[in-house]
Design an enzyme around this catalytic site. Structure first.
Site, short mmCIF file in Angstrom:
data_model
loop_
_atom_site.label_atom_id
_atom_site.label_comp_id
_atom_site.label_asym_id
_atom_site.label_seq_id
_atom_site.Cartn_x
_atom_site.Cartn_y
_atom_site.Cartn_z
N GLY A 55 0.81 -1.21 0.00
CA GLY A 55 0.00 0.00 0.00
C GLY A 55 0.84 1.26 0.00
O GLY A 55 0.42 2.30 0.51
N SER A 75 4.78 -5.62 -2.44
CA SER A 75 4.91 -4.20 -2.73
C SER A 75 5.67 -3.50 -1.59
O SER A 75 6.79 -3.88 -1.28
CB SER A 75 3.52 -3.59 -2.95
OG SER A 75 3.62 -2.30 -3.49
#
Length: 509
Positions: A128, A213
């Site tokens: 995120g 991520s």
């Protein structure tokens, strides 16, 4: 010796003890539930507490049994239009969870006591961009992972984000204490899991980090911040590394612009003194959250040479990091979802041909080539390394024609949570998920050799050792190719950057 009240609590929970649903931690007993007949679930267990812009510390000892039956609050989010659109395209998940600053909790899925105990442990770090994300998302539920595989426990946790996780406050600059609070939360979670997981059936000597991520970047940054660590035995990096193809403009000079932008917006002024910090400390979290979104202030992690280093690439080349085995990889078309989100927000339509070309080039620059460099540095330092490229495209995940194997599209297969979609999973998807889950578990069980048993060789760029997952030639397992072929364009990042600029100009104009 245990306090008397803990003995009394446990004595009155005899049945729970028999089924393993009451577990003792250093802060007191916790009680969970069965998420399925063979999987125990413990949700929202506090692993740390922290005031705003303070380092985490252990929670207080509790006198009562903590009921670990619901997810804890999510950390404060930065859900601007772009981030919200990403979540919609990634499956309409949303983040409809309660937010607060009291958010540092873990969730544990472990085998029932009738199954093998002292299991390997995978500790998940969500992505995120370090500005949004939470462990309370359906695709991160560990039940299916544990239900369908033996010798594994799954742990997820929350960490602080955006201005709350890395405020970039001039008043907090220190040579000895980091203001990357989200990374300090990771340190605290690792320590708590190491100290308590044995009572949940996990093996504290077999803990591996896995993240996607920004979560993968965090896992990799852990190895640079803790080169002599003994708690973590392996890392799995999904679409993220601390090593970049280019070092860019990283420096130890903190940019106070986003901090001052938000401070001015909430009435605390732009003078970086103690009064400004005190004012910011007193602002309600929702007011700060809204100011971050409305001003478009960007809060990146602070390059402080404590847990984020200005010379990460040099450290990687020199082997100055925690040398534990690594499984690392990317998706084939990482940038598809970001470009589509941008186009839908700006014009409402997409331009598939130019977007696909731009996505391919930017995916190389930001993900494929950086992962290649990271893998090469580990191989050069004799670290057992495995590398993959995820290529799967399935109708319940890539729900629009513009979305191929995009950023985060592999997560439902890793977790086996593709069944959260209303579109049925295909037989090939189910089989590939089973293979990928088995591979992640094999790595966790034995990071040095586990994947070899699946016919997946250690990575060498010049041998057929890069595993393509979901390749049409073998949609349910591994197709091996040479990393040097996948990375052939990485030798000229300047050319790639020039092509990227030209394609971006075409897309904008």
């Amino acid at each position: 010796m245990l306090p008397l009240h803990w003995f009394l609590i446990l004595a009155h929970s005899a049945y729970a003890q028999l089924d393993g649903l009451t577990v003792l931690t250093q802060q007191g007993p916790v009680s969970g539930t069965f998420s399925s007949p063979t999987v125990r679930q413990f949700l929202g267990v506090p692993f740390a507490t922290a005031g705003r812009w303070q380092a985490p510390r252990l929670p207080a000892v509790r006198k009562e049994v903590f009921k670990a039956t619901a997810f804890g609050d999510s950390c404060v989010q930065e859900l601007n239009a772009g981030n919200s659109e990403f979540l919609i395209l990634a499956g309409g998940l949303g983040l409809n969870t309660t937010e607060s600053e009291n958010c540092l909790t873990v969730n544990i899925w472990s085998p029932s006591v009738q199954r093998k105990q002292k299991t390997a442990v995978l500790l998940w770090i969500y992505g995120g961009s370090a500005v949004f994300g939470t462990s309370n998302i359906p695709i991160y539920v560990g039940n299916n992972f544990v239900r369908d595989n033996d010798d594994i426990t799954i742990v997820t946790f929350n960490y602080r984000l955006n201005i709350f996780g890395q405020p970039n406050a001039p008043q907090l600059v220190s040579n000895t204490t980091s203001q990357n609070f989200g990374l300090l939360d990771l340190d605290a979670a690792v320590a708590w899991v190491h100290d308590n997981i044995a009572n949940f059936g996990g093996d504290p000597d077999r803990i591996s980090l896995f993240g996607q991520s920004a979560g993968a970047v965090s896992a990799d940054q852990y190895t640079f911040a803790h080169p002599q660590d003994t708690k973590v035995k392996g890392i799995i990096l999904q679409s993220g590394t601390a090593t970049l193809l280019s070092t860019g403009n990283a420096s130890l000079t903190l940019d106070p612009t986003p901090w001052n932008t938000v401070a001015q917006a909430v009435g605390c002024g732009t003078v970086n003194n103690a009064a400004q910090l005190q004012c910011m400390q007193a602002v309600p979290f929702r007011t700060l959250e809204n100011a971050v979104i409305s001003t478009n202030a960007v809060f990146n992690r602070v390059v402080d040479n404590i847990n984020v280093f200005v010379d990460t690439n040099a450290r990687a080349a020199a082997g100055n990091f925690l040398k534990v085995p690594v499984l690392t990889g990317t998706t084939a078309n990482e940038i598809d979802i970001f470009l589509l989100a941008q186009e839908l927000l700006t014009s409402g339509v997409s331009t598939p041909t130019i977007s696909e070309m731009l996505s391919d080039v930017t995916t190389l620059l930001l993900f494929t080539c950086s992962t290649s460099l990271s893998a090469l540095n580990r191989v050069a330092n004799s670290v057992p390394t495995w590398r993959y490229q995820y290529q799967g495209v399935f109708p319940d995940i890539s729900t629009r024609p513009e979305l191929r194997a995009y950023h985060a599209s592999e997560i439902p297969l890793v977790y086996g949570t593709y069944n959260t979609s209303t579109i049925p999973a295909t037989p090939a998807e189910i089989a590939l998920s089973k293979f990928m889950q088995g591979a992640w578990v094999a790595f966790a069980r034995n990071p040095k050799q586990g994947l070899l048993s699946l016919g997946w060789p250690m990575y060498n760029p010049n041998t057929t050792s890069l595993a393509q997952l979901g390749n049409p030639a073998n949609a349910t397992g591994v197709t091996l190719t040479k990393g040097s072929l996948v990375d052939s364009a990485c030798a000229r990042p300047d050319v790639l950057a020039n092509i990227e600029a030209q394609l971006t100009s075409l897309l904008v104009n």
